[in-house]
Design a protein around this motif. Sequence first.
Motif, PDB file in Angstrom:
ATOM      1  N   GLY A   1       5.023  14.601  38.301  1.00 49.52           N
ATOM      2  CA  GLY A   1       3.745  13.937  38.009  1.00 49.52           C
ATOM      3  C   GLY A   1       3.957  12.522  37.493  1.00 49.52           C
ATOM      4  O   GLY A   1       3.222  11.598  37.857  1.00 49.52           O
ATOM      5  N   ALA A   2       4.970  12.332  36.644  1.00 50.31           N
ATOM      6  CA  ALA A   2       5.276  11.000  36.130  1.00 50.31           C
ATOM      7  C   ALA A   2       5.730  10.070  37.261  1.00 50.31           C
ATOM      8  O   ALA A   2       5.392   8.884  37.269  1.00 50.31           O
ATOM      9  CB  ALA A   2       6.357  11.095  35.050  1.00 50.31           C
ATOM     10  N   MET A   3       6.467  10.614  38.222  1.00 51.28           N
ATOM     11  CA  MET A   3       6.900   9.815  39.373  1.00 51.28           C
ATOM     12  C   MET A   3       5.702   9.361  40.209  1.00 51.28           C
ATOM     13  O   MET A   3       5.637   8.208  40.644  1.00 51.28           O
ATOM     14  CB  MET A   3       7.872  10.597  40.239  1.00 51.28           C
TER      15      MET A   3
ATOM     16  N   ASP B   1       6.023  -3.054  46.944  1.00 53.02           N
ATOM     17  CA  ASP B   1       6.470  -1.915  47.763  1.00 53.02           C
ATOM     18  C   ASP B   1       7.839  -1.414  47.304  1.00 53.02           C
ATOM     19  O   ASP B   1       8.060  -0.205  47.196  1.00 53.02           O
ATOM     20  CB  ASP B   1       6.519  -2.297  49.243  1.00 53.02           C
ATOM     21  N   MET B   2       8.742  -2.343  47.014  1.00 56.66           N
ATOM     22  CA  MET B   2      10.059  -1.956  46.518  1.00 56.66           C
ATOM     23  C   MET B   2       9.938  -1.303  45.139  1.00 56.66           C
ATOM     24  O   MET B   2      10.643  -0.341  44.835  1.00 56.66           O
ATOM     25  CB  MET B   2      10.994  -3.168  46.433  1.00 56.66           C
ATOM     26  N   ALA B   3       9.034  -1.819  44.328  1.00 59.46           N
ATOM     27  CA  ALA B   3       8.823  -1.234  43.002  1.00 59.46           C
ATOM     28  C   ALA B   3       8.339   0.209  43.135  1.00 59.46           C
ATOM     29  O   ALA B   3       8.787   1.093  42.403  1.00 59.46           O
ATOM     30  CB  ALA B   3       7.821  -2.072  42.215  1.00 59.46           C
ATOM     31  N   ALA B   4       7.448   0.460  44.081  1.00 64.10           N
ATOM     32  CA  ALA B   4       6.939   1.826  44.295  1.00 64.10           C
ATOM     33  C   ALA B   4       8.050   2.746  44.777  1.00 64.10           C
ATOM     34  O   ALA B   4       8.171   3.891  44.321  1.00 64.10           O
ATOM     35  CB  ALA B   4       5.784   1.801  45.293  1.00 64.10           C
ATOM     36  N   VAL B   5       8.894   2.255  45.670  1.00 62.90           N
ATOM     37  CA  VAL B   5      10.002   3.054  46.196  1.00 62.90           C
ATOM     38  C   VAL B   5      10.970   3.450  45.080  1.00 62.90           C
ATOM     39  O   VAL B   5      11.637   4.476  45.161  1.00 62.90           O
ATOM     40  CB  VAL B   5      10.730   2.282  47.325  1.00 62.90           C
TER      41      VAL B   5
ATOM     42  N   VAL C   1       2.640  -0.721  34.391  1.00 63.02           N
ATOM     43  CA  VAL C   1       2.197   0.245  33.383  1.00 63.02           C
ATOM     44  C   VAL C   1       3.385   1.102  32.990  1.00 63.02           C
ATOM     45  O   VAL C   1       4.130   1.572  33.851  1.00 63.02           O
ATOM     46  CB  VAL C   1       1.065   1.145  33.945  1.00 63.02           C
ATOM     47  N   LEU C   2       3.552   1.291  31.681  1.00 62.34           N
ATOM     48  CA  LEU C   2       4.628   2.151  31.206  1.00 62.34           C
ATOM     49  C   LEU C   2       4.276   3.611  31.450  1.00 62.34           C
ATOM     50  O   LEU C   2       3.184   4.056  31.098  1.00 62.34           O
ATOM     51  CB  LEU C   2       4.871   1.941  29.713  1.00 62.34           C
TER      52      LEU C   2
ATOM     53  N   SER D   1       2.186   5.138  42.013  1.00 62.10           N
ATOM     54  CA  SER D   1       0.844   4.615  42.311  1.00 62.10           C
ATOM     55  C   SER D   1       0.575   3.306  41.571  1.00 62.10           C
ATOM     56  O   SER D   1      -0.034   2.392  42.129  1.00 62.10           O
ATOM     57  CB  SER D   1      -0.229   5.657  42.009  1.00 62.10           C
ATOM     58  N   ASN D   2       1.034   3.199  40.332  1.00 62.43           N
ATOM     59  CA  ASN D   2       0.847   1.942  39.600  1.00 62.43           C
ATOM     60  C   ASN D   2       1.636   0.808  40.238  1.00 62.43           C
ATOM     61  O   ASN D   2       1.129  -0.304  40.375  1.00 62.43           O
ATOM     62  CB  ASN D   2       1.256   2.108  38.128  1.00 62.43           C
TER      63      ASN D   2
END
Length: 122
Positions: A72-74, A15-19, A87-88, A79-80
């Motif tokens: 779009g990249a964000m 969750d922190m990674a997504a934020v 995923v890079l 989502s990854n």
Amino acid sequence: MLQTFTPEDIQKNKDMAAVSYVWILSIAVFFGVPDSPFARFHARQGIILFLMTIIAALLPVIGTVLLLLLFGAMIYGFSNAARGQAVLVPIVGELAEGTLSVGTIVRYWKTAVTWVQKLFRR
């Protein structure tokens, strides 16, 4: 080469990674979760995207197009990360990992040109 992350780290910090893809929050995640390689992996990409949006916002006309691509990249990175995947983000990930080369840029450029050609052939 992507590093591997422990399942515990991923589950605890996805969750922190997504934020970290939410603009300036990437910096907070990078420094706020120093013991999570998974969150820091995504935060590095988020920081690069954050800096790129600042630069793109200063550019007239082309900046608007770049901002759409960066948005779009964000979404892609968010989502990854939310799914617990490392995923890079194209170009941004290589830049964040320090592996961006001229060959990589040329490869992405050729792919983009091919897509545009296909789009206009229809």
